[in-house]
Design an enzyme around this catalytic site. Structure first.
Site, mmCIF file in Angstrom:
data_model
loop_
_atom_site.group_PDB
_atom_site.id
_atom_site.type_symbol
_atom_site.label_atom_id
_atom_site.label_comp_id
_atom_site.label_asym_id
_atom_site.label_seq_id
_atom_site.Cartn_x
_atom_site.Cartn_y
_atom_site.Cartn_z
ATOM 1 N N TRP A 11 0.815 -1.219 0.000
ATOM 2 C CA TRP A 11 0.000 0.000 0.000
ATOM 3 C C TRP A 11 0.853 1.276 0.000
ATOM 4 O O TRP A 11 0.603 2.206 -0.758
ATOM 5 C CB TRP A 11 -0.957 -0.043 1.176
ATOM 6 N N LYS A 102 -4.526 -0.090 9.151
ATOM 7 C CA LYS A 102 -5.860 -0.315 9.725
ATOM 8 C C LYS A 102 -5.810 -1.346 10.846
ATOM 9 O O LYS A 102 -5.598 -2.530 10.581
ATOM 10 C CB LYS A 102 -6.820 -0.788 8.636
ATOM 11 N N GLY A 133 -10.618 3.775 3.415
ATOM 12 C CA GLY A 133 -11.762 3.520 2.538
ATOM 13 C C GLY A 133 -11.500 2.279 1.706
ATOM 14 O O GLY A 133 -10.459 1.631 1.847
ATOM 15 N N ALA A 137 -4.696 -2.227 -2.975
ATOM 16 C CA ALA A 137 -3.497 -1.702 -3.635
ATOM 17 C C ALA A 137 -3.393 -2.257 -5.060
ATOM 18 O O ALA A 137 -2.987 -1.548 -5.986
ATOM 19 C CB ALA A 137 -2.265 -2.077 -2.820
ATOM 20 N N LYS A 189 -13.480 -3.725 10.081
ATOM 21 C CA LYS A 189 -13.855 -4.439 8.848
ATOM 22 C C LYS A 189 -12.856 -5.536 8.504
ATOM 23 O O LYS A 189 -13.210 -6.553 7.917
ATOM 24 C CB LYS A 189 -14.087 -3.474 7.688
ATOM 25 N N THR A 246 -13.494 -5.752 1.151
ATOM 26 C CA THR A 246 -12.587 -6.704 1.811
ATOM 27 C C THR A 246 -13.253 -8.044 2.051
ATOM 28 O O THR A 246 -12.603 -9.093 1.979
ATOM 29 C CB THR A 246 -12.107 -6.146 3.178
ATOM 30 N N SER A 252 -8.150 -9.776 -0.954
ATOM 31 C CA SER A 252 -7.908 -9.353 0.428
ATOM 32 C C SER A 252 -7.140 -10.415 1.201
ATOM 33 O O SER A 252 -7.525 -11.581 1.232
ATOM 34 C CB SER A 252 -9.248 -9.082 1.119
ATOM 35 N N ARG A 253 -6.053 -9.978 1.862
ATOM 36 C CA ARG A 253 -5.269 -10.935 2.660
ATOM 37 C C ARG A 253 -6.049 -11.404 3.870
ATOM 38 O O ARG A 253 -5.898 -12.528 4.331
ATOM 39 C CB ARG A 253 -4.001 -10.255 3.157
ATOM 40 N N ASN A 254 -6.898 -10.518 4.417
ATOM 41 C CA ASN A 254 -7.708 -10.910 5.569
ATOM 42 C C ASN A 254 -8.727 -11.964 5.159
ATOM 43 O O ASN A 254 -8.929 -12.955 5.857
ATOM 44 C CB ASN A 254 -8.405 -9.678 6.153
HETATM 45 N N1 LIG Z 1 -2.634 -3.596 0.784
HETATM 46 C C1 LIG Z 1 -3.726 -2.850 0.679
HETATM 47 O O1 LIG Z 1 -4.443 -2.917 -0.331
HETATM 48 C C2 LIG Z 1 -4.099 -1.918 1.785
HETATM 49 C C3 LIG Z 1 -5.114 -0.976 1.534
HETATM 50 C C4 LIG Z 1 -5.490 -0.099 2.541
HETATM 51 C C5 LIG Z 1 -4.855 -0.164 3.784
HETATM 52 N N2 LIG Z 1 -3.883 -1.089 3.999
HETATM 53 C C6 LIG Z 1 -3.255 -1.098 5.328
HETATM 54 O O2 LIG Z 1 -1.945 -0.571 5.195
HETATM 55 C C7 LIG Z 1 -1.064 -1.198 6.134
HETATM 56 C C8 LIG Z 1 0.129 -1.732 5.365
HETATM 57 O O3 LIG Z 1 -0.381 -2.711 4.464
HETATM 58 P P1 LIG Z 1 0.455 -3.273 3.265
HETATM 59 O O4 LIG Z 1 -0.512 -4.015 2.449
HETATM 60 O O5 LIG Z 1 1.270 -2.235 2.611
HETATM 61 O O6 LIG Z 1 1.406 -4.297 4.054
HETATM 62 P P2 LIG Z 1 2.779 -4.908 3.556
HETATM 63 O O7 LIG Z 1 3.037 -6.053 4.472
HETATM 64 O O8 LIG Z 1 2.739 -5.124 2.087
HETATM 65 O O9 LIG Z 1 3.827 -3.739 3.828
HETATM 66 C C9 LIG Z 1 4.234 -3.316 5.093
HETATM 67 C C10 LIG Z 1 5.618 -2.707 4.939
HETATM 68 O O10 LIG Z 1 6.060 -2.225 6.201
HETATM 69 C C11 LIG Z 1 7.430 -2.523 6.306
HETATM 70 N N3 LIG Z 1 7.822 -2.536 7.704
HETATM 71 C C12 LIG Z 1 7.591 -3.491 8.639
HETATM 72 N N4 LIG Z 1 8.150 -3.123 9.800
HETATM 73 C C13 LIG Z 1 8.714 -1.910 9.589
HETATM 74 C C14 LIG Z 1 9.439 -1.023 10.413
HETATM 75 N N5 LIG Z 1 9.692 -1.317 11.671
HETATM 76 N N6 LIG Z 1 9.873 0.140 9.866
HETATM 77 C C15 LIG Z 1 9.642 0.435 8.567
HETATM 78 N N7 LIG Z 1 8.952 -0.372 7.733
HETATM 79 C C16 LIG Z 1 8.504 -1.536 8.252
HETATM 80 C C17 LIG Z 1 7.573 -3.884 5.645
HETATM 81 O O11 LIG Z 1 8.929 -4.162 5.295
HETATM 82 C C18 LIG Z 1 6.669 -3.715 4.450
HETATM 83 O O12 LIG Z 1 7.365 -3.186 3.346
HETATM 84 C C19 LIG Z 1 -1.883 -2.281 6.830
HETATM 85 O O13 LIG Z 1 -2.319 -1.804 8.075
HETATM 86 C C20 LIG Z 1 -3.084 -2.493 5.919
HETATM 87 O O14 LIG Z 1 -4.246 -2.866 6.627
HETATM 88 C C21 LIG Z 1 -3.472 -1.955 3.026
#
Ligand SMILES: NC(=O)c1ccc[n+]([C@@H]2O[C@H](COP(=O)([O-])OP(=O)(O)OC[C@H]3O[C@@H](n4cnc5c(N)ncnc54)[C@H](O)[C@@H]3O)[C@@H](O)[C@H]2O)c1
Length: 331
Positions: A11, A102, A133, A137, A189, A246, A252-254
């Site tokens: 994301w 989230k 929302g 990604a 959610k 989701t 969705s991973r969840n």
């Molecule tokens: N993937 C989606 O479509 C999406 C959409 C909306 C919201 N989100 C929310 O966004 C958040 C991140 O999701 P994501 O899908 O990008 O997860 P992800 O696992 O793909 O990415 C998380 C990133 O954080 C990094 N990270 C972990 N520990 C860290 C630290 N201590 N310092 C710096 N970086 C660190 C990881 O290396 C990784 O690159 C989650 O809470 C998720 O619920 C994701």
């Protein structure tokens, strides 16, 4: 404008592309060197997509913090507090924090805005905005139409983030001043999405999923209201919108984690197999404690918790829910 993104995962990197599409400068920080290198080679760490050539990433937090006065947080919620603690040691000018992660802190039930307030000195915390929302990604990276909400207790901060992220081709951002409603909707959610995946894993059909989304939104409303948000917010993009995307998508991973639970795969194995963040399972744990402490009625969350902890077989979940007292649906 210049924007620092903390977390170059699915994301965070995708939102980096949005910022560049909208004419901003971006620096992404990540602890994972592989992600940093890929981004610097203009490759998305998770998707087969070429990133804009001006996107940059760093492994140096100091450099990332010095880059801008707008910091977007996109890291797993379980590392939010220690990462903010580190940021606070480096920050030296007033900064607006945007959070897109989230979840709730399991031990305290705190929202991400509360953790930011706990960890960042007031003199450096100019504002906080939750950007949330229905947004996979996988779709935003392909510039597919998406609507988000920028929620803040200060409308001028919400409007600033609305302007930065909106464009006229694929992303439209609404503002909201119900920060609590938006944050809680986004967190809860994910938990309901795990339950929805479990329904699919169990072989239940579309009727069950529709029922689950409807009853799930009721549980979101109850938590939003309990935490001091507006229950109506649950009917908008940050509640039902995000729940629909989701709870009914293989992206969705969840949902995927829930599906594996439904198929009877042990939770430890699910965590081992999934390299990316699954927020919903931790959120189920937080919500179960919250509901017990405060006598909140969250039957879907409760059953999911019992399964995760091994107190209930997944095949016993439906009979357990159906044997509850019969009641009226009147709101
Ligand atoms: N993937 C989606 O479509 C999406 C959409 C909306 C919201 N989100 C929310 O966004 C958040 C991140 O999701 P994501 O899908 O990008 O997860 P992800 O696992 O793909 O990415 C998380 C990133 O954080 C990094 N990270 C972990 N520990 C860290 C630290 N201590 N310092 C710096 N970086 C660190 C990881 O290396 C990784 O690159 C989650 O809470 C998720 O619920 C994701």
């Amino acid at each position: 404008m210049k924007i620092t993104i903390i977390g170059g995962g699915a994301w965070g990197t995708t939102l980096g592309q949005v910022c560049i599409d909208n004419g901003h400068e971006v620096l992404i920080y990540d602890v994972n060197m592989e992600h940093v290198s890929k981004i610097n080679m203009h490759m998305h760490p998770f998707f087969e997509t070429q990133l804009p050539s001006s996107i940059k990433a760093t492994h140096d937090l100091n450099h990332a913090i010095a880059f801008s006065n707008i910091i977007l947080l996109s890291i797993p919620t379980k590392v939010m507090r220690p990462v903010l603690h580190e940021i606070n040691l480096l920050i030296n000018s007033p900064t607006i924090f945007i959070n897109v992660s989230k979840g709730l802190e399991v031990e305290t039930f705190k929202r991400m805005s509360e953790i930011v307030s706990d960890e960042i000195d007031a003199q450096f915390l100019e504002g906080f905005v939750a950007l949330t929302g229905p947004s996979h990604a996988e779709e935003v990276i392909l510039r597919k139409l998406t609507l988000l909400v920028a929620a803040s207790t200060h409308i001028k901060h919400a409007k600033l983030i609305q302007t930065i992220f909106s464009n006229e081709s694929y992303l439209r951002v609404y503002t909201s001043t119900d920060l609590i409603g938006a944050e809680v909707g986004g967190a809860v959610k994910n938990a309901i999405a795990v339950v929805s995946g479990a329904c699919t894993g169990l072989g239940l059909g579309e009727n069950a999923r529709a029922a689950l989304i409807s009853r799930g939104i009721l549980e979101i409303m109850r938590v939003v209201e309990f935490m001091g948000g507006k229950k109506e917010t649950a009917f908008g993009l940050t509640g039902i919108g995000d729940l629909i995307v989701t709870a009914s998508s293989e992206n969705s991973r969840n949902f995927q984690a829930g599906k594996k639970i439904g198929l009877g795969i042990p939770i430890d194995q699910i965590y081992q197999e999934q390299k990316q963040t699954i927020e919903g399972i931790r959120t189920i744990e937080a919500l179960e404690s919250l509901s017990i402490k405060n006598n909140l009625e969250l039957p879907l969350i409760h059953v999911a918790y019992e399964i995760i902890k091994g107190h209930l077989l997944v095949t016993e979940a439906v009979p357990k829910l159906l044997s509850r007292d019969l009641k009226s649906e009147d709101f």
